[in-house]
Design an enzyme around this catalytic site. Structure first.
Site, PDB file in Angstrom:
ATOM      1  N   HIS A 118       4.355  -4.570  11.036  1.00  0.00           N
ATOM      2  CA  HIS A 118       4.906  -3.742  12.242  1.00  0.00           C
ATOM      3  C   HIS A 118       4.992  -4.648  13.319  1.00  0.00           C
ATOM      4  O   HIS A 118       4.328  -5.821  13.162  1.00  0.00           O
ATOM      5  CB  HIS A 118       3.830  -2.624  12.485  1.00  0.00           C
ATOM      6  CG  HIS A 118       3.991  -1.700  11.592  1.00  0.00           C
ATOM      7  ND1 HIS A 118       4.531  -0.406  11.491  1.00  0.00           N
ATOM      8  CD2 HIS A 118       3.184  -1.378  10.268  1.00  0.00           C
ATOM      9  CE1 HIS A 118       4.462   0.172  10.524  1.00  0.00           C
ATOM     10  NE2 HIS A 118       3.511  -0.172   9.888  1.00  0.00           N
ATOM     11  N   ASP A 143       5.591   5.141   5.248  1.00  0.00           N
ATOM     12  CA  ASP A 143       6.265   4.018   5.921  1.00  0.00           C
ATOM     13  C   ASP A 143       6.722   2.805   5.099  1.00  0.00           C
ATOM     14  O   ASP A 143       7.195   1.665   5.753  1.00  0.00           O
ATOM     15  CB  ASP A 143       5.900   3.811   7.453  1.00  0.00           C
ATOM     16  CG  ASP A 143       4.651   3.525   7.420  1.00  0.00           C
ATOM     17  OD1 ASP A 143       3.706   3.430   6.721  1.00  0.00           O
ATOM     18  OD2 ASP A 143       4.665   2.702   8.765  1.00  0.00           O
ATOM     19  N   HIS A 144       5.997   2.568   4.212  1.00  0.00           N
ATOM     20  CA  HIS A 144       6.161   1.374   3.228  1.00  0.00           C
ATOM     21  C   HIS A 144       6.522   1.714   1.922  1.00  0.00           C
ATOM     22  O   HIS A 144       7.155   0.729   1.342  1.00  0.00           O
ATOM     23  CB  HIS A 144       4.897   0.791   3.258  1.00  0.00           C
ATOM     24  CG  HIS A 144       4.367   0.170   4.374  1.00  0.00           C
ATOM     25  ND1 HIS A 144       4.355  -1.232   4.858  1.00  0.00           N
ATOM     26  CD2 HIS A 144       3.617   0.831   5.610  1.00  0.00           C
ATOM     27  CE1 HIS A 144       3.965  -1.436   5.982  1.00  0.00           C
ATOM     28  NE2 HIS A 144       3.396  -0.310   6.423  1.00  0.00           N
ATOM     29  N   ASP A 202      -0.190  -4.013   6.184  1.00  0.00           N
ATOM     30  CA  ASP A 202      -0.936  -3.625   7.612  1.00  0.00           C
ATOM     31  C   ASP A 202      -2.523  -3.885   7.541  1.00  0.00           C
ATOM     32  O   ASP A 202      -3.149  -3.336   8.079  1.00  0.00           O
ATOM     33  CB  ASP A 202      -0.800  -1.974   7.502  1.00  0.00           C
ATOM     34  CG  ASP A 202       0.498  -1.485   7.872  1.00  0.00           C
ATOM     35  OD1 ASP A 202       1.721  -2.398   8.167  1.00  0.00           O
ATOM     36  OD2 ASP A 202       0.827  -0.330   7.983  1.00  0.00           O
ATOM     37  N   HIS A 254      -7.459  -0.874   5.720  1.00  0.00           N
ATOM     38  CA  HIS A 254      -6.370   0.156   6.062  1.00  0.00           C
ATOM     39  C   HIS A 254      -6.456   1.309   4.796  1.00  0.00           C
ATOM     40  O   HIS A 254      -6.076   2.760   5.406  1.00  0.00           O
ATOM     41  CB  HIS A 254      -5.210  -0.663   6.202  1.00  0.00           C
ATOM     42  CG  HIS A 254      -3.836   0.121   6.757  1.00  0.00           C
ATOM     43  ND1 HIS A 254      -4.025   0.872   8.060  1.00  0.00           N
ATOM     44  CD2 HIS A 254      -2.780   0.643   6.222  1.00  0.00           C
ATOM     45  CE1 HIS A 254      -2.911   1.288   8.284  1.00  0.00           C
ATOM     46  NE2 HIS A 254      -2.154   1.326   7.256  1.00  0.00           N
ATOM     47  N   HIS A 308       1.113   3.890   1.824  1.00  0.00           N
ATOM     48  CA  HIS A 308       1.616   4.878   2.980  1.00  0.00           C
ATOM     49  C   HIS A 308       2.933   5.086   3.176  1.00  0.00           C
ATOM     50  O   HIS A 308       4.021   4.232   2.553  1.00  0.00           O
ATOM     51  CB  HIS A 308       1.230   4.436   4.464  1.00  0.00           C
ATOM     52  CG  HIS A 308      -0.196   4.345   4.642  1.00  0.00           C
ATOM     53  ND1 HIS A 308      -0.931   3.712   5.491  1.00  0.00           N
ATOM     54  CD2 HIS A 308      -1.051   5.279   4.178  1.00  0.00           C
ATOM     55  CE1 HIS A 308      -2.175   4.080   5.679  1.00  0.00           C
ATOM     56  NE2 HIS A 308      -2.309   5.195   4.770  1.00  0.00           N
ATOM     57  N   HIS A 312       0.756  -1.253   0.108  1.00  0.00           N
ATOM     58  CA  HIS A 312      -0.194  -0.038  -0.115  1.00  0.00           C
ATOM     59  C   HIS A 312       0.975   1.201  -0.081  1.00  0.00           C
ATOM     60  O   HIS A 312       2.129   1.438  -0.003  1.00  0.00           O
ATOM     61  CB  HIS A 312      -1.096  -0.054   1.292  1.00  0.00           C
ATOM     62  CG  HIS A 312      -0.451   0.193   2.679  1.00  0.00           C
ATOM     63  ND1 HIS A 312       0.605  -1.111   3.083  1.00  0.00           N
ATOM     64  CD2 HIS A 312      -0.297   1.122   3.414  1.00  0.00           C
ATOM     65  CE1 HIS A 312       1.055  -0.484   4.325  1.00  0.00           C
ATOM     66  NE2 HIS A 312       0.344   0.870   4.599  1.00  0.00           N
TER      67      HIS A 312
END
Length: 255
Positions: free
Chosen positions: A171, A60-61, A133, A114, A58, A56
């Site tokens: 995570h 932080d990915h 996530d 998410h 985001h 996805h």
């Protein structure tokens, strides 16, 4: 030869994951939370990153994608419907389709919730799920874009995978998830044992992942929103599972 996996930490609590195909030498990174640990992990294993599988959009990915692509020439694979939010996509895949690198083949599973464009990668021959996530050990992702109904349907699809499927999540959230889970499923002996195990692992600085679908089915309340015991604990006996799931997620948001 079957796929090989290597899991490692990125940022403060993200997991990096490399999936290696010994037959062809190809290696995929699942998301790139940051470039340096991903490149270091590949060097440590003696693998060359040839592909990046994105779950996805985001930051932080995906924020390390450009640097890893520049260093390795890796091909970026992502959900075509979300490609406009993901950098440097080379190959667009669709839910229900396949993602391949080397001789390894993943089913692309639609997992909105998410984010609306979130996908999971399931390698059925190797019993590997990269869940991003969507599914965490003892938990699930927050609903930033999708609806509770969408997430519940996605989790039911994941729950139906073989019990011995290894689940690699995005995570290290298991300890906080465990604290919440025991409040909504207090009589679950398997959950209590898992919570104790998690506390021991984290105290030793060790990861709680990967987990398995079978373990999560037994312990993760978000996969058991249709369990009468959990509904009763929430004071929602007889209510639809999607509503029970929504209440679980709302309570976790406030925990």
């Amino acid at each position: 030869m079957t796929a090989q996996t290597h899991q490692f930490m990125c940022l403060s609590d993200n997991f990096g994951l490399l999936i290696h195909d010994p037959a062809t030498g190809k290696t995929a990174a699942v998301d790139v939370p940051e470039a340096a640990p991903v490149l270091a992990a590949a060097k440590e294993k003696g693998w060359t990153i040839s592909h990046i599988l994105v779950t996805h959009h985001h930051a932080d990915h995906v924020q390390g994608i450009a640097e890893v692509k520049q260093a390795t020439g890796a091909e970026v694979i992502a959900n075509g419907a979300d490609a406009h939010r993901i950098p440097l996509v080379d190959q667009k895949v669709a839910p229900g389709g396949k993602a391949t690198f080397g001789s390894l083949v993943a089913d692309v599973i639609d997992t909105p919730g998410h984010t609306v464009g979130h996908i999971n990668y399931h390698f059925p021959a190797d019993r590997i799920l990269a869940s991003g996530d969507t599914l965490f050990s003892l938990g699930c992702g927050r609903l930033f874009e999708g609806t509770p109904g969408q997430m519940w349907e996605a989790l039911k699809v994941l729950r139906a995978l073989p019990d011995d499927t290894k689940v690699f999540c995005g995570h290290e959230y298991t300890a906080s998830n465990a604290k919440f889970a025991v409040t909504v499923d207090p009589d679950n002996a398997a959950l209590k044992a898992r919570a104790e195990e998690v506390a021991t692992l984290r105290a030793a600085g060790r990861p709680t992942l990967p987990t398995t679908i079978g373990r999560e089915k037994a312990t993760n309340p978000f996969l058991r929103a249709d369990d009468a015991a959990i509904a009763a604990t929430l004071g929602m006996a007889g209510r639809p599972a999607a509503e029970v799931f929504a209440e679980l997620r709302e309570r976790k948001n406030k925990a």
